[in-house]
Write an enzyme that holds these catalytic residues in place. Structure first.
Site, PDB file in Angstrom:
ATOM      1  CG  ASP A 187      -8.300  -4.206  -2.733  1.00 26.44           C
ATOM      2  OD1 ASP A 187      -7.486  -3.276  -2.759  1.00 26.44           O
ATOM      3  OD2 ASP A 187      -9.522  -4.038  -2.867  1.00 26.44           O
ATOM      4  CG  HIS A 216      -2.057   0.925   1.118  1.00 30.18           C
ATOM      5  ND1 HIS A 216      -1.973   2.280   1.363  1.00 30.18           N
ATOM      6  CD2 HIS A 216      -3.335   0.698   0.740  1.00 30.18           C
ATOM      7  CE1 HIS A 216      -3.147   2.836   1.139  1.00 30.18           C
ATOM      8  NE2 HIS A 216      -3.994   1.912   0.763  1.00 30.18           N
TER       9      HIS A 216
HETATM   10  C1  SDX Z   1      -6.162   0.129  -2.910  1.00 30.90           C
HETATM   11  O1  SDX Z   1      -4.437   4.690  -2.112  1.00 30.90           O
HETATM   12  C2  SDX Z   1      -5.314   4.035  -1.488  1.00 30.90           C
HETATM   13  O2  SDX Z   1      -5.706   4.352  -0.385  1.00 30.90           O
HETATM   14  C3  SDX Z   1      -5.884   2.830  -2.212  1.00 30.90           C
HETATM   15  C4  SDX Z   1      -6.895   2.003  -1.434  1.00 30.90           C
HETATM   16  C5  SDX Z   1      -8.151   2.778  -1.185  1.00 30.90           C
HETATM   17  O3  SDX Z   1      -8.887   2.394  -0.260  1.00 30.90           O
HETATM   18  O4  SDX Z   1      -8.472   3.687  -1.983  1.00 30.90           O
HETATM   19  O5  SDX Z   1      -6.359   1.596  -0.197  1.00 30.90           O
HETATM   20  C6  SDX Z   1      -7.308   0.753  -2.222  1.00 30.90           C
HETATM   21  O6  SDX Z   1      -5.914   0.460  -4.035  1.00 30.90           O
HETATM   22  C7  SDX Z   1      -5.289  -0.834  -2.146  1.00 30.90           C
HETATM   23  C8  SDX Z   1      -4.029  -1.286  -2.976  1.00 30.90           C
HETATM   24  C9  SDX Z   1      -4.516  -2.408  -3.910  1.00 30.90           C
HETATM   25  N1  SDX Z   1      -3.469  -2.754  -4.878  1.00 30.90           N
HETATM   26  C10 SDX Z   1      -2.867  -3.967  -4.844  1.00 30.90           C
HETATM   27  O7  SDX Z   1      -3.058  -4.820  -3.981  1.00 30.90           O
HETATM   28  C11 SDX Z   1      -1.946  -4.220  -6.035  1.00 30.90           C
HETATM   29  C12 SDX Z   1      -0.601  -4.766  -5.524  1.00 30.90           C
HETATM   30  N2  SDX Z   1       0.085  -3.692  -4.807  1.00 30.90           N
HETATM   31  C13 SDX Z   1       1.039  -2.888  -5.548  1.00 30.90           C
HETATM   32  O8  SDX Z   1       0.680  -2.618  -6.861  1.00 30.90           O
HETATM   33  C14 SDX Z   1       1.561  -1.707  -4.731  1.00 30.90           C
HETATM   34  O9  SDX Z   1       1.831  -2.168  -3.488  1.00 30.90           O
HETATM   35  C15 SDX Z   1       0.727  -0.437  -4.621  1.00 30.90           C
HETATM   36  C16 SDX Z   1       0.376   0.104  -5.963  1.00 30.90           C
HETATM   37  C17 SDX Z   1      -0.497  -0.699  -3.843  1.00 30.90           C
HETATM   38  C18 SDX Z   1       1.566   0.598  -3.867  1.00 30.90           C
HETATM   39  O10 SDX Z   1       2.657   0.870  -4.630  1.00 30.90           O
HETATM   40  P1  SDX Z   1       3.737   1.980  -4.147  1.00 30.90           P
HETATM   41  O11 SDX Z   1       3.524   2.426  -2.763  1.00 30.90           O
HETATM   42  O12 SDX Z   1       3.820   3.014  -5.195  1.00 30.90           O
HETATM   43  O13 SDX Z   1       5.021   1.143  -3.997  1.00 30.90           O
HETATM   44  P2  SDX Z   1       5.959   0.791  -5.191  1.00 30.90           P
HETATM   45  O14 SDX Z   1       5.147   0.345  -6.365  1.00 30.90           O
HETATM   46  O15 SDX Z   1       6.902   1.927  -5.369  1.00 30.90           O
HETATM   47  O16 SDX Z   1       6.693  -0.481  -4.593  1.00 30.90           O
HETATM   48  C19 SDX Z   1       7.700  -0.313  -3.590  1.00 30.90           C
HETATM   49  C20 SDX Z   1       8.522  -1.570  -3.687  1.00 30.90           C
HETATM   50  C21 SDX Z   1       8.936  -1.902  -5.125  1.00 30.90           C
HETATM   51  O17 SDX Z   1      10.145  -2.602  -5.071  1.00 30.90           O
HETATM   52  P3  SDX Z   1      11.522  -1.737  -5.362  1.00 30.90           P
HETATM   53  O18 SDX Z   1      11.335  -1.095  -6.724  1.00 30.90           O
HETATM   54  O19 SDX Z   1      11.579  -0.709  -4.233  1.00 30.90           O
HETATM   55  O20 SDX Z   1      12.615  -2.763  -5.312  1.00 30.90           O
HETATM   56  O21 SDX Z   1       7.740  -2.697  -3.247  1.00 30.90           O
HETATM   57  C22 SDX Z   1       7.538  -3.590  -4.323  1.00 30.90           C
HETATM   58  C23 SDX Z   1       7.856  -2.854  -5.606  1.00 30.90           C
HETATM   59  O22 SDX Z   1       8.342  -3.747  -6.613  1.00 30.90           O
HETATM   60  N3  SDX Z   1       6.132  -3.983  -4.280  1.00 30.90           N
HETATM   61  C24 SDX Z   1       5.692  -5.232  -4.431  1.00 30.90           C
HETATM   62  C25 SDX Z   1       4.298  -5.147  -4.254  1.00 30.90           C
HETATM   63  N4  SDX Z   1       3.950  -3.878  -4.013  1.00 30.90           N
HETATM   64  C26 SDX Z   1       5.085  -3.149  -4.037  1.00 30.90           C
HETATM   65  N5  SDX Z   1       6.344  -6.390  -4.711  1.00 30.90           N
HETATM   66  C27 SDX Z   1       5.547  -7.506  -4.802  1.00 30.90           C
HETATM   67  N6  SDX Z   1       4.195  -7.497  -4.624  1.00 30.90           N
HETATM   68  C28 SDX Z   1       3.555  -6.346  -4.348  1.00 30.90           C
HETATM   69  N7  SDX Z   1       2.219  -6.342  -4.195  1.00 30.90           N
END
Ligand code: SDX
Length: 431
Positions: free
Chosen positions: A366, A308
């Site tokens: 989720d 998140h």
């Molecule tokens: C919702 O914003 C909100 O409040 C949203 C929400 C709401 O109520 O409105 O809470 C609802 O959207 C919840 C989130 C649902 N999405 C998912 O479950 C999809 C999977 N999650 C990722 O796509 C991700 O975690 C995000 C998009 C939710 C958050 O991404 P960020 O904070 O921008 O983090 P990032 O993409 O920069 O990742 C940071 C690191 C990365 O690695 P590095 O590049 O630093 O080496 O963490 C890794 C990412 O590769 N990473 C993951 C991961 N999420 C982040 N690696 C594996 N699996 C994951 N799910």
């Protein structure tokens, strides 16, 4: 707006600039950079807005480090256990918990706006049966501005109020009709003798051929899912609604824009993607393979339902949702649901893995919602429409708050330009 109690100094090319600092009632201080470009001739750079406050707000507060979510100051776990969705809607819209009389009036307003203009059925029939329900919701909600002209003037508080009630009231009807249309069953009309969540379940699962009794435990679980998804500060879809509203677009167009943004798998589409991922994993013995893929930088695969932008400890909604998942599956006698078993094993394996612990990747809202919705009989394609139904009150509350700010202006970010500087056109014979 908060008063500036201190300032920050920025030095650029030897010149000092004072930036006012505002202290919130909760959360980090903010630097006011509104005059930065005018005074220092520079932009700030923050793709994804990881460190940028787009507005001031009094609706929802999140402390990602502590796993705190407050709606108008009330913790989400208390609201999920002691309140119900329409009361939370009142709280988000008006700022205070309603008296019994206020709640009765509000619920009556919502109940008596649940029907859709009969001619709107034609919009559903214009879609292919296999259209994703989110495509239908974007289209039908946008089309509401063509039917409800008496609540599109954003400068009229009365029209803003009616539009708010219409959207909250009609979203369950629109979502359930999108589902019915996709499975070739007739639309079921709302009933005024049912509460919000029971009405939605009946519109989704009743058929004309027999009576449908709503199971109170399922409607309670549905109501809790609505409550847990109601609002969440300035997330992507809420920011989309605010940006659309900043141009003066009508409320139905703004909410249609929010629905479109919510659809993405990184945001509201994650509940559908999460369940599809759990089904693809299938059995707990395949979890290590998927954990490895999620950690592999060369593999775009991510664990859906994990991570998140704000919560870097745990998502308090996931905690409540997990309890609901156990209750619903126990009620339905599917506590041995292989998907739930895989989900629990995956959560355990991920939380034990340094990669996820170090990157603060915990189950989000989720992760468990999809399991409950599937157990209740919804197809995965209906998961995000249900999220959209719940989040409409959050979008509308934030939309109203922005419109009530006399200083609000059109949102228009700038950029860091890395393209070609000016050059002259070359005739095709000279290329
Ligand atoms: C919702 O914003 C909100 O409040 C949203 C929400 C709401 O109520 O409105 O809470 C609802 O959207 C919840 C989130 C649902 N999405 C998912 O479950 C999809 C999977 N999650 C990722 O796509 C991700 O975690 C995000 C998009 C939710 C958050 O991404 P960020 O904070 O921008 O983090 P990032 O993409 O920069 O990742 C940071 C690191 C990365 O690695 P590095 O590049 O630093 O080496 O963490 C890794 C990412 O590769 N990473 C993951 C991961 N999420 C982040 N690696 C594996 N699996 C994951 N799910």
């Amino acid at each position: 707006m908060a008063e500036s109690t201190k300032s920050a100094k920025l030095t650029i090319d030897g010149k000092d600039f004072e930036l006012p600092v505002y202290s919130p009632t909760a959360g980090p201080d903010v630097l006011d950079i509104r005059k930065l470009y005018g005074e220092a001739g520079v932009f700030t750079y923050d793709p994804g807005f990881t460190s940028t406050a787009s507005c001031d707000s009094t609706i929802t507060f999140i402390d990602g480090g502590q796993g705190v979510l407050l709606h108008r100051g009330y913790p989400i776990d208390q609201l999920a256990s002691k309140s119900h969705y329409l009361e939370v809607c009142y709280l988000l819209l008006y700022g205070e918990l309603p008296s019994a009389k206020e709640l009765e009036q509000f619920e009556s307003h919502i109940t008596h706006h649940t029907m859709l203009h009969e001619q709107m059925q034609n919009f559903f029939r214009g879609f292919r049966r296999d259209a994703h329900p989110m495509a239908v919701m974007v289209g039908v909600v946008g089309a509401m501005s063509a039917f409800y002209h008496d609540s599109t003037d954003i400068n009229d508080p009365q029209q803003r109020e009616i539009a708010s009630h219409r959207l909250i009231a009609k979203m369950p009807t629109i979502a359930s009709w999108a589902y019915k249309y996709s499975i070739g069953q007739p639309f079921v009309y709302p009933r005024n003798d049912l509460d919000y969540s029971s009405n939605f379940l009946r519109m989704c699962f009743a058929v004309p051929a027999e009576d449908y009794e709503v199971n109170p435990i399922l409607s309670r679980a549905m109501d809790r899912i609505f409550t847990l998804h109601a609002d969440h500060e300035q997330n992507a879809s809420t920011s989309t609604v605010r940006l659309a509203s900043s141009s003066g677009a009508n409320p139905f167009a703004c909410i249609a824009a929010g629905i479109a943004c919510l659809w993405g798998p990184a945001h509201g589409g994650a509940n559908q993607a999460c369940l599809e991922m759990l089904k693809e994993i299938g059995t707990p013995d395949r979890i290590p393979e998927y954990i490895a893929r999620a950690k592999d930088k060369d593999d775009p695969f991510r664990l859906m339902g994990f991570g998140h932008r704000v919560y870097k400890n745990f998502d308090p909604r996931a905690t409540v949702m997990k309890q609901s998942a156990d209750e619903v599956l126990d009620l339905l006698g599917v506590e041995n649901n292989p998907i739930l078993a895989t989900a629990k094993e995956l959560e355990k394996a991920a939380l034990a893995d340094p990669y996820f612990a170090d990157k603060k990747l915990f189950p989000n809202v989720d992760f468990y919602s999809g399991i409950i919705l599937e157990a209740m009989g919804f197809p995965t394609s209906m998961f995000t429409p249900i999220f959209a139904v719940a989040r409409t009150v959050g979008w509308i509350s934030q939309w109203k708050e922005q419109l009530s700010d006399p200083h609000h202006k059109i949102g228009r970010p700038r950029q860091l330009y890395l393209g070609e500087t000016q050059r002259n056109y070359v005739d095709i014979e000279n290329r």
